[in-house]
Design an enzyme around this catalytic site. Sequence first.
Site, PDB file in Angstrom:
ATOM      1  N   LYS A   1      -1.478 -31.312-100.212  1.00  0.00           N
ATOM      2  CA  LYS A   1      -0.392 -32.223 -99.851  1.00  0.00           C
ATOM      3  C   LYS A   1       0.922 -31.506-100.122  1.00  0.00           C
ATOM      4  O   LYS A   1       1.154 -31.029-101.230  1.00  0.00           O
ATOM      5  CB  LYS A   1      -0.493 -33.514-100.646  1.00  0.00           C
ATOM      6  CG  LYS A   1       0.492 -34.593-100.215  1.00  0.00           C
ATOM      7  CD  LYS A   1       0.264 -35.891-100.977  1.00  0.00           C
ATOM      8  CE  LYS A   1       1.237 -36.964-100.485  1.00  0.00           C
ATOM      9  NZ  LYS A   1       1.026 -38.273-101.171  1.00  0.00           N
TER      10      LYS A   1
ATOM     11  N   GLU B   1      -0.562  -9.458-113.962  1.00  0.00           N
ATOM     12  CA  GLU B   1       0.465  -9.851-114.936  1.00  0.00           C
ATOM     13  C   GLU B   1      -0.084  -9.952-116.358  1.00  0.00           C
ATOM     14  O   GLU B   1       0.662 -10.233-117.290  1.00  0.00           O
ATOM     15  CB  GLU B   1       1.074 -11.200-114.524  1.00  0.00           C
ATOM     16  CG  GLU B   1       1.864 -11.148-113.229  1.00  0.00           C
ATOM     17  CD  GLU B   1       3.092 -10.255-113.339  1.00  0.00           C
ATOM     18  OE1 GLU B   1       3.703 -10.210-114.423  1.00  0.00           O
ATOM     19  OE2 GLU B   1       3.418  -9.593-112.334  1.00  0.00           O
TER      20      GLU B   1
ATOM     21  N   THR C   1      -3.523 -45.596 -99.685  1.00  0.00           N
ATOM     22  CA  THR C   1      -2.514 -46.140 -98.772  1.00  0.00           C
ATOM     23  C   THR C   1      -3.114 -46.614 -97.469  1.00  0.00           C
ATOM     24  O   THR C   1      -2.647 -47.591 -96.878  1.00  0.00           O
ATOM     25  CB  THR C   1      -1.437 -45.074 -98.488  1.00  0.00           C
ATOM     26  OG1 THR C   1      -0.778 -44.736 -99.711  1.00  0.00           O
ATOM     27  CG2 THR C   1      -0.400 -45.575 -97.492  1.00  0.00           C
TER      28      THR C   1
ATOM     29  N   THR D   1      -3.846 -40.356-100.610  1.00  0.00           N
ATOM     30  CA  THR D   1      -3.455 -38.971-100.352  1.00  0.00           C
ATOM     31  C   THR D   1      -3.082 -38.185-101.606  1.00  0.00           C
ATOM     32  O   THR D   1      -3.087 -36.954-101.577  1.00  0.00           O
ATOM     33  CB  THR D   1      -2.271 -38.918 -99.372  1.00  0.00           C
ATOM     34  OG1 THR D   1      -1.161 -39.643 -99.925  1.00  0.00           O
ATOM     35  CG2 THR D   1      -2.655 -39.509 -98.024  1.00  0.00           C
ATOM     36  N   ASP D   2      -2.760 -38.860-102.706  1.00  0.00           N
ATOM     37  CA  ASP D   2      -2.265 -38.149-103.886  1.00  0.00           C
ATOM     38  C   ASP D   2      -3.271 -37.148-104.437  1.00  0.00           C
ATOM     39  O   ASP D   2      -2.894 -36.055-104.873  1.00  0.00           O
ATOM     40  CB  ASP D   2      -1.865 -39.138-104.986  1.00  0.00           C
ATOM     41  CG  ASP D   2      -0.545 -39.834-104.682  1.00  0.00           C
ATOM     42  OD1 ASP D   2       0.105 -39.439-103.697  1.00  0.00           O
ATOM     43  OD2 ASP D   2      -0.174 -40.766-105.417  1.00  0.00           O
TER      44      ASP D   2
ATOM     45  N   SER E   1      -5.219 -43.460-105.431  1.00  0.00           N
ATOM     46  CA  SER E   1      -5.924 -42.218-105.769  1.00  0.00           C
ATOM     47  C   SER E   1      -5.360 -41.479-106.970  1.00  0.00           C
ATOM     48  O   SER E   1      -6.006 -40.568-107.477  1.00  0.00           O
ATOM     49  CB  SER E   1      -5.987 -41.279-104.556  1.00  0.00           C
ATOM     50  OG  SER E   1      -4.736 -40.700-104.276  1.00  0.00           O
TER      51      SER E   1
ATOM     52  N   TYR F   1       4.934 -50.075-101.392  1.00  0.00           N
ATOM     53  CA  TYR F   1       3.877 -50.971-100.945  1.00  0.00           C
ATOM     54  C   TYR F   1       2.776 -51.038-102.001  1.00  0.00           C
ATOM     55  O   TYR F   1       2.807 -50.334-103.013  1.00  0.00           O
ATOM     56  CB  TYR F   1       3.299 -50.465 -99.615  1.00  0.00           C
ATOM     57  CG  TYR F   1       2.887 -49.017 -99.669  1.00  0.00           C
ATOM     58  CD1 TYR F   1       1.649 -48.631-100.165  1.00  0.00           C
ATOM     59  CD2 TYR F   1       3.767 -48.013 -99.248  1.00  0.00           C
ATOM     60  CE1 TYR F   1       1.289 -47.300-100.239  1.00  0.00           C
ATOM     61  CE2 TYR F   1       3.402 -46.681 -99.317  1.00  0.00           C
ATOM     62  CZ  TYR F   1       2.179 -46.335 -99.815  1.00  0.00           C
ATOM     63  OH  TYR F   1       1.817 -45.014 -99.899  1.00  0.00           O
TER      64      TYR F   1
END
Length: 358
Positions: A194, A315, A41, A121-122, A88, A55
């Site tokens: 993120k 667990e 981006t 950013t992904d 990304s 975009y």
Amino acid sequence: MLYQKSAQKMFALLGFLCLIASAQAADPKLANITILATGGTIAGTGATSTTTVGYTAATVGVQSLIQAVPEMAKVANVSGEQVFQIASENMSNEHWLTLAKRVNTLLAQKDVHGIVITHGTDTLEETAYFLNLVVKSRKPVVLVGSMRPSTAISADGPINLYNAVSLAASPEAAGRGVLVAMSDQIHAGRDVSKSNTTMVDTFRTPELGMLGYFQGGKPFFYRQVTRKHTVETEFDVSALNALPNVEVSLAHANVGGVAVDAFVAAGAKGIVHAGVGNGSLPAKTRPSLAAARAKGVIIVRASRVGQGILARNGEANDDELDYVVADTLSPQKARILLMLALTKTNNTKDIQRMFYTY
């Protein structure tokens, strides 16, 4: 469309001007910082100045990004390379290996004092952690991105990039591992994630805490990383052309073993089980995980929760099942460490040691 074409012409002109500027002599008093651009981006353009969703990512070249922030010349001698030009979500193992090798090559040069990587950013947090494990230098490596494209009103890319260069040029950033510079905050590549789909302050380290702030373009550190990284790790990608196939299986109500079975059939060497809560193993999934382990597939128990320590033998009886637990790593970051671990060993005890070390 007209706005986007005009913006692209503007950035092309800026790129030409940047080439002229780059010919000027470097300031010997400033650090030499190389920006490696990968797209995202921060290099995106929108149809209008108010386009912040929908975009097109990865359209602006690195030289245009540099020229758009001339103030960087006051804090470092900046040069740029376009390594990739992708959104990304398309970042792959092959991209990571190429990027890591280029970073290590540059940092081995005496005239390169730090690296800034522009990134979507992904998957920025994943690339940051991968590099945190394989970069072989104490020199600063900083990842940066933006949540708004370069053509948007109040685009966050320029100030993020300025801060990232300032951080990479700071002697205080050396030896702290791979860092992330976003929204006037400094985060550790291992711990950051993120946290919001669209907000500009999406990158957070909620429980363990960010490392510091930017103020007036200057980095201020308040916390040190404790897990081993970069030059302290045992991982070497210099001779690697591929990474072992590791997949993530997400747990949810009524989940079965279909995903695990499919991953094994596809040749997965490791599976990270993103369990509910403290990495619980649903009854319908347990037989598939056990069968996968019996076939030699390494199983790592993680949690989809996003915070907290994954308790070994909590667990599930991990000792009996011969599983590994992810400690505080998210499933996506556990996948990265498991891939690299599998380049060294198939021994679960040794792999568990790595998860508690890195």
